[in-house]
Design a protein around this motif. Structure first.
Motif, PDB file in Angstrom:
ATOM      1  N   GLY A  45      38.128 -56.119 -23.173  1.00 50.49           N
ATOM      2  CA  GLY A  45      38.951 -57.213 -23.657  1.00 50.49           C
ATOM      3  C   GLY A  45      38.406 -57.763 -24.956  1.00 50.49           C
ATOM      4  O   GLY A  45      37.566 -57.144 -25.615  1.00 50.49           O
ATOM      5  N   VAL A  46      38.884 -58.945 -25.345  1.00 49.46           N
ATOM      6  CA  VAL A  46      38.450 -59.583 -26.581  1.00 49.46           C
ATOM      7  C   VAL A  46      37.196 -60.404 -26.284  1.00 49.46           C
ATOM      8  O   VAL A  46      37.267 -61.427 -25.609  1.00 49.46           O
ATOM      9  N   VAL A  47      36.067 -59.908 -26.777  1.00 45.84           N
ATOM     10  CA  VAL A  47      34.774 -60.518 -26.475  1.00 45.84           C
ATOM     11  C   VAL A  47      33.971 -60.604 -27.762  1.00 45.84           C
ATOM     12  O   VAL A  47      33.905 -59.643 -28.527  1.00 45.84           O
ATOM     13  N   PHE A  48      33.352 -61.751 -28.005  1.00 44.14           N
ATOM     14  CA  PHE A  48      32.374 -61.895 -29.073  1.00 44.14           C
ATOM     15  C   PHE A  48      31.095 -62.386 -28.431  1.00 44.14           C
ATOM     16  O   PHE A  48      31.106 -63.364 -27.679  1.00 44.14           O
ATOM     17  N   ALA A  49      30.004 -61.699 -28.727  1.00 44.45           N
ATOM     18  CA  ALA A  49      28.728 -62.064 -28.123  1.00 44.45           C
ATOM     19  C   ALA A  49      27.653 -62.085 -29.189  1.00 44.45           C
ATOM     20  O   ALA A  49      27.554 -61.165 -30.008  1.00 44.45           O
ATOM     21  N   HIS A  72      36.391 -55.919 -29.646  1.00 42.70           N
ATOM     22  CA  HIS A  72      35.072 -56.444 -29.335  1.00 42.70           C
ATOM     23  C   HIS A  72      34.395 -56.912 -30.621  1.00 42.70           C
ATOM     24  O   HIS A  72      34.383 -56.195 -31.600  1.00 42.70           O
ATOM     25  N   GLY A  73      33.807 -58.084 -30.597  1.00 39.86           N
ATOM     26  CA  GLY A  73      32.976 -58.539 -31.691  1.00 39.86           C
ATOM     27  C   GLY A  73      31.554 -58.625 -31.178  1.00 39.86           C
ATOM     28  O   GLY A  73      31.295 -59.275 -30.179  1.00 39.86           O
ATOM     29  N   LEU A  74      30.664 -57.941 -31.853  1.00 38.15           N
ATOM     30  CA  LEU A  74      29.304 -57.876 -31.346  1.00 38.15           C
ATOM     31  C   LEU A  74      28.313 -58.353 -32.389  1.00 38.15           C
ATOM     32  O   LEU A  74      28.451 -58.061 -33.564  1.00 38.15           O
ATOM     33  N   GLY A  75      27.298 -59.072 -31.945  1.00 34.58           N
ATOM     34  CA  GLY A  75      26.192 -59.443 -32.796  1.00 34.58           C
ATOM     35  C   GLY A  75      24.990 -59.659 -31.910  1.00 34.58           C
ATOM     36  O   GLY A  75      25.024 -60.498 -31.033  1.00 34.58           O
TER      37      GLY A  75
END
Length: 75
Positions: A13-17, A1-4
């Motif tokens: 899953g593979v998520v960037f938000a 997970h990529g979070l901002g």
């Protein structure tokens, strides 16, 4: 997970938000990127991507039943 700047989310899953709020995201394979959205359900599964507002998530069965066979019956 990529979070901002992501608040109150459920991710799998593979998520960037970035600047996303109150979203549910599930991906079985492909990365999903969200930007400046809120109250969404995003599902990538079985070769399909489904996006709806969280408030309409209870209508998903009706949506799937209404899909044309060529979309519903993908291998």
């Amino acid at each position: 997970h990529g979070l901002g700047h992501l608040t109150r989310a459920l991710l799998e899953g593979v998520v960037f938000a970035l600047d996303a709020k109150d979203c549910i995201v599930w991906s079985e394979r492909d990365p999903i990127v969200l930007h400046d959205v809120q109250d969404l359900v995003v599902v990538q599964a079985n070769g399909r991507i489904l996006v709806t507002r969280r408030e309409r998530a209870s209508d998903l069965k009706r949506l799937l039943d209404a899909m044309p066979a060529e979309l519903r019956d993908l291998p």
